[in-house]
Design an enzyme around this catalytic site. Structure first.
Site, PDB file in Angstrom:
ATOM      1  N   SER A   9     -10.979   4.607  -3.854  1.00  0.00           N
ATOM      2  CA  SER A   9     -10.693   3.927  -4.966  1.00  0.00           C
ATOM      3  C   SER A   9     -11.191   2.751  -5.197  1.00  0.00           C
ATOM      4  O   SER A   9     -11.030   1.851  -4.195  1.00  0.00           O
ATOM      5  CB  SER A   9      -8.998   3.769  -5.270  1.00  0.00           C
ATOM      6  OG  SER A   9      -8.841   2.984  -6.290  1.00  0.00           O
ATOM      7  N   HIS A  34     -13.352   7.147  -7.203  1.00  0.00           N
ATOM      8  CA  HIS A  34     -12.123   7.195  -7.860  1.00  0.00           C
ATOM      9  C   HIS A  34     -11.785   5.900  -8.845  1.00  0.00           C
ATOM     10  O   HIS A  34     -11.774   4.938  -8.247  1.00  0.00           O
ATOM     11  CB  HIS A  34     -10.763   7.448  -6.813  1.00  0.00           C
ATOM     12  CG  HIS A  34      -9.523   7.538  -7.263  1.00  0.00           C
ATOM     13  ND1 HIS A  34      -9.081   8.825  -7.683  1.00  0.00           N
ATOM     14  CD2 HIS A  34      -8.401   6.597  -7.591  1.00  0.00           C
ATOM     15  CE1 HIS A  34      -7.678   8.751  -8.205  1.00  0.00           C
ATOM     16  NE2 HIS A  34      -7.585   7.383  -8.095  1.00  0.00           N
ATOM     17  N   ASP A  36      -9.557   3.989 -11.362  1.00  0.00           N
ATOM     18  CA  ASP A  36      -8.269   4.085 -11.695  1.00  0.00           C
ATOM     19  C   ASP A  36      -8.010   3.134 -13.115  1.00  0.00           C
ATOM     20  O   ASP A  36      -8.288   1.959 -13.193  1.00  0.00           O
ATOM     21  CB  ASP A  36      -7.354   3.230 -10.872  1.00  0.00           C
ATOM     22  CG  ASP A  36      -7.205   4.124  -9.506  1.00  0.00           C
ATOM     23  OD1 ASP A  36      -6.519   5.243  -9.592  1.00  0.00           O
ATOM     24  OD2 ASP A  36      -7.368   3.580  -8.335  1.00  0.00           O
ATOM     25  N   MET A  38      -5.916   1.796 -16.406  1.00  0.00           N
ATOM     26  CA  MET A  38      -4.528   1.555 -16.550  1.00  0.00           C
ATOM     27  C   MET A  38      -4.412   0.809 -17.749  1.00  0.00           C
ATOM     28  O   MET A  38      -5.230  -0.261 -18.031  1.00  0.00           O
ATOM     29  CB  MET A  38      -3.979   0.599 -15.202  1.00  0.00           C
ATOM     30  CG  MET A  38      -3.863   1.206 -13.948  1.00  0.00           C
ATOM     31  SD  MET A  38      -3.170   0.286 -12.797  1.00  0.00           S
ATOM     32  CE  MET A  38      -3.985   1.028 -11.254  1.00  0.00           C
ATOM     33  N   HIS A  67      -9.021   8.631 -12.781  1.00  0.00           N
ATOM     34  CA  HIS A  67      -7.365   8.803 -12.934  1.00  0.00           C
ATOM     35  C   HIS A  67      -6.850   7.994 -13.993  1.00  0.00           C
ATOM     36  O   HIS A  67      -6.816   6.867 -13.895  1.00  0.00           O
ATOM     37  CB  HIS A  67      -6.864   8.224 -11.583  1.00  0.00           C
ATOM     38  CG  HIS A  67      -5.541   8.275 -11.395  1.00  0.00           C
ATOM     39  ND1 HIS A  67      -4.856   7.752 -10.254  1.00  0.00           N
ATOM     40  CD2 HIS A  67      -4.393   8.892 -12.051  1.00  0.00           C
ATOM     41  CE1 HIS A  67      -3.614   8.042 -10.422  1.00  0.00           C
ATOM     42  NE2 HIS A  67      -3.363   8.657 -11.619  1.00  0.00           N
ATOM     43  N   MET A  69      -4.137   6.446 -15.891  1.00  0.00           N
ATOM     44  CA  MET A  69      -2.592   6.146 -15.990  1.00  0.00           C
ATOM     45  C   MET A  69      -2.279   5.165 -17.488  1.00  0.00           C
ATOM     46  O   MET A  69      -2.109   4.131 -17.191  1.00  0.00           O
ATOM     47  CB  MET A  69      -2.368   5.088 -14.689  1.00  0.00           C
ATOM     48  CG  MET A  69      -2.295   6.017 -13.601  1.00  0.00           C
ATOM     49  SD  MET A  69      -2.664   4.755 -12.155  1.00  0.00           S
ATOM     50  CE  MET A  69      -4.342   4.700 -12.137  1.00  0.00           C
ATOM     51  N   MET A 138       1.155  11.602  -6.443  1.00  0.00           N
ATOM     52  CA  MET A 138       1.109  10.312  -6.098  1.00  0.00           C
ATOM     53  C   MET A 138       1.966  10.014  -4.925  1.00  0.00           C
ATOM     54  O   MET A 138       3.320  10.364  -5.025  1.00  0.00           O
ATOM     55  CB  MET A 138       1.677   9.474  -7.391  1.00  0.00           C
ATOM     56  CG  MET A 138       0.558   9.444  -8.364  1.00  0.00           C
ATOM     57  SD  MET A 138      -1.189   8.631  -8.197  1.00  0.00           S
ATOM     58  CE  MET A 138      -0.763   7.237  -7.513  1.00  0.00           C
ATOM     59  N   GLY A 143       0.206   2.034 -10.137  1.00  0.00           N
ATOM     60  CA  GLY A 143       0.165   0.859 -10.898  1.00  0.00           C
ATOM     61  C   GLY A 143      -0.546  -0.351 -10.069  1.00  0.00           C
ATOM     62  O   GLY A 143      -1.475  -1.116 -10.395  1.00  0.00           O
ATOM     63  N   PHE A 144      -0.536  -0.233  -8.767  1.00  0.00           N
ATOM     64  CA  PHE A 144      -1.124  -1.099  -7.791  1.00  0.00           C
ATOM     65  C   PHE A 144      -1.544  -0.571  -6.376  1.00  0.00           C
ATOM     66  O   PHE A 144      -0.891   0.498  -6.079  1.00  0.00           O
ATOM     67  CB  PHE A 144      -0.115  -2.339  -7.626  1.00  0.00           C
ATOM     68  CG  PHE A 144       0.343  -2.957  -8.662  1.00  0.00           C
ATOM     69  CD1 PHE A 144      -0.327  -3.977  -9.175  1.00  0.00           C
ATOM     70  CD2 PHE A 144       1.481  -2.681  -9.335  1.00  0.00           C
ATOM     71  CE1 PHE A 144       0.198  -4.513 -10.355  1.00  0.00           C
ATOM     72  CE2 PHE A 144       1.981  -3.118 -10.581  1.00  0.00           C
ATOM     73  CZ  PHE A 144       1.296  -4.190 -10.785  1.00  0.00           C
ATOM     74  N   GLY A 145      -2.517  -1.159  -5.780  1.00  0.00           N
ATOM     75  CA  GLY A 145      -3.062  -0.627  -4.557  1.00  0.00           C
ATOM     76  C   GLY A 145      -2.399  -1.257  -3.525  1.00  0.00           C
ATOM     77  O   GLY A 145      -1.411  -2.366  -3.799  1.00  0.00           O
ATOM     78  N   GLY A 146      -2.622  -1.126  -2.152  1.00  0.00           N
ATOM     79  CA  GLY A 146      -2.081  -1.670  -1.174  1.00  0.00           C
ATOM     80  C   GLY A 146      -0.415  -1.692  -1.005  1.00  0.00           C
ATOM     81  O   GLY A 146      -0.116  -2.177  -0.189  1.00  0.00           O
ATOM     82  N   ASP A 172      -2.849  10.473  -3.497  1.00  0.00           N
ATOM     83  CA  ASP A 172      -3.291   8.975  -3.895  1.00  0.00           C
ATOM     84  C   ASP A 172      -2.139   8.044  -3.605  1.00  0.00           C
ATOM     85  O   ASP A 172      -1.159   7.907  -4.241  1.00  0.00           O
ATOM     86  CB  ASP A 172      -3.571   9.003  -5.667  1.00  0.00           C
ATOM     87  CG  ASP A 172      -4.159   7.663  -5.858  1.00  0.00           C
ATOM     88  OD1 ASP A 172      -4.496   6.836  -5.178  1.00  0.00           O
ATOM     89  OD2 ASP A 172      -4.526   7.622  -7.127  1.00  0.00           O
ATOM     90  N   GLY A 173      -2.485   6.939  -2.755  1.00  0.00           N
ATOM     91  CA  GLY A 173      -1.527   5.752  -2.380  1.00  0.00           C
ATOM     92  C   GLY A 173      -1.101   5.727  -1.079  1.00  0.00           C
ATOM     93  O   GLY A 173      -0.747   6.525  -0.414  1.00  0.00           O
ATOM     94  N   GLY A 174      -1.486   4.634  -0.596  1.00  0.00           N
ATOM     95  CA  GLY A 174      -1.107   4.182   0.806  1.00  0.00           C
ATOM     96  C   GLY A 174      -1.822   5.119   1.830  1.00  0.00           C
ATOM     97  O   GLY A 174      -1.271   5.230   3.095  1.00  0.00           O
ATOM     98  N   GLY A 194      -7.826   3.409  -1.261  1.00  0.00           N
ATOM     99  CA  GLY A 194      -8.193   2.027  -1.702  1.00  0.00           C
ATOM    100  C   GLY A 194      -8.524   1.099  -0.883  1.00  0.00           C
ATOM    101  O   GLY A 194      -9.520   0.692  -0.230  1.00  0.00           O
ATOM    102  N   SER A 195      -7.193   0.337  -0.583  1.00  0.00           N
ATOM    103  CA  SER A 195      -7.413  -0.673   0.377  1.00  0.00           C
ATOM    104  C   SER A 195      -7.935  -0.397   1.752  1.00  0.00           C
ATOM    105  O   SER A 195      -8.595  -1.281   2.216  1.00  0.00           O
ATOM    106  CB  SER A 195      -6.075  -1.710   0.415  1.00  0.00           C
ATOM    107  OG  SER A 195      -5.087  -0.661   0.504  1.00  0.00           O
TER     108      SER A 195
HETATM  109  C1  DX5 Z   1      -2.672   3.291  -7.500  1.00  0.00           C
HETATM  110  C2  DX5 Z   1      -3.905   3.980  -7.651  1.00  0.00           C
HETATM  111  C3  DX5 Z   1      -4.548   4.339  -6.447  1.00  0.00           C
HETATM  112  C4  DX5 Z   1      -4.943   2.935  -5.812  1.00  0.00           C
HETATM  113  C5  DX5 Z   1      -4.523   3.380  -4.160  1.00  0.00           C
HETATM  114  O1  DX5 Z   1      -1.931   3.395  -8.710  1.00  0.00           O
HETATM  115  O2  DX5 Z   1      -3.873   5.091  -8.441  1.00  0.00           O
HETATM  116  O3  DX5 Z   1      -5.834   5.088  -6.553  1.00  0.00           O
HETATM  117  O4  DX5 Z   1      -5.867   2.277  -5.910  1.00  0.00           O
HETATM  118  O5  DX5 Z   1      -4.837   2.143  -3.513  1.00  0.00           O
HETATM  119  P1  DX5 Z   1      -4.207   2.060  -2.064  1.00  0.00           P
HETATM  120  O6  DX5 Z   1      -5.030   3.179  -0.965  1.00  0.00           O
HETATM  121  O7  DX5 Z   1      -4.628   0.759  -1.506  1.00  0.00           O
HETATM  122  O8  DX5 Z   1      -2.730   2.524  -2.026  1.00  0.00           O
HETATM  123 ZN    ZN Z   2      -5.517   6.400  -8.400  1.00  0.00          ZN
END
Ligand code: DX5
Ligand code: ZN
Length: 218
Positions: A9, A34, A36, A38, A67, A69, A138, A143-146, A172-174, A194-195
């Protein structure tokens, strides 16, 4: 052993250097990119739209995994298709006209994805069987990475693989090497990270760690 696709991401990328960031991911073994999107309504954050997807399309040859959102995504799927998205994923919670939007994505010649937020049961996707190519589970609130991985995603992945044949299941996520192991064991096909990739000093190693769930392949 089946191939696990890795879709880094770019949410955690340096947006001022997006071209270099995307090219580096491509060089480091990413399978998809990927993106994102938003809107500040469906989720409490705003990122980017079609012009950025179009610019990324010019920098890399990898499939763009977009993706959405956003509320009422049917308004924009054609424009994302035209901008160069290859896979367009919408949220089942984001529109009253899920079937219609999935059909619209297919009419543009693109792959259609359907996503569930952590509190939405996987059964919410069953009315749309046959209309989507990918289920996106999900594993954080969008909404947010990390953020931290929500473990209930593991059971949902297993259930999605039982409920739907001939689709890809994406998470997707964490995701890091450790949580990747859990989702790979549950049968996931595509991992978004992502992170854990963007903050790694060695992105190639981070991509491979996610792909292999921390196991080294010698
Ligand atoms: C969150 C995004 C993810 C995000 C994942 O809403 O859809 O794609 O970038 O980031 P990490 O891998 O840091 O959780
Ligand atoms: Zn995503």
């Amino acid at each position: 052993m089946k191939k696990i696709f890795v879709s880094p991401s770019i949410l955690s990328a340096d947006f001022a250097r997006l071209e270099q960031e995307c090219k580096a991911l491509e060089k480091c073994g990413a399978d998809w990119i990927h993106c994102d999107v938003m809107d500040g309504n469906f989720v409490p954050n705003i990122t980017f739209g079609m012009p950025v997807v179009r610019s990324i399309r010019r920098c890399v040859v990898l499939p763009l995994d977009v993706h959405l959102m956003i509320d009422d995504p049917g308004r924009y799927v054609e424009q994302f298709a035209e901008a160069g998205a290859d896979i367009i994923t919408i949220h089942v919670e984001s529109t009253q006209n899920v079937s219609q939007v999935l059909r619209k994505i297919h009419a543009c010649g693109k792959k259609a994805g359907l996503s569930v937020k952590p509190d939405t049961p996987i059964g919410a996707l069953t009315p749309y069987r046959g209309l989507f190519d990918l289920a996106l589970i999900m594993s954080v609130e969008p909404g947010f990475g990390g953020q931290q991985f929500i473990p209930s995603a593991v059971g949902k992945i297993r259930r999605a693989k039982q409920l739907f044949s001939d689709i890809l299941v994406e998470v997707d996520g964490g995701i890091n090497a450790e949580t990747a192991r859990l989702v790979i064991d549950a049968g996931v096909d595509v991992v978004v990270a992502g992170s854990s990739i963007m903050s790694a000093p060695d992105r190639r190693a981070a991509i491979e760690a996610v792909r292999n769930g921390g196991k080294t392949t010698l």
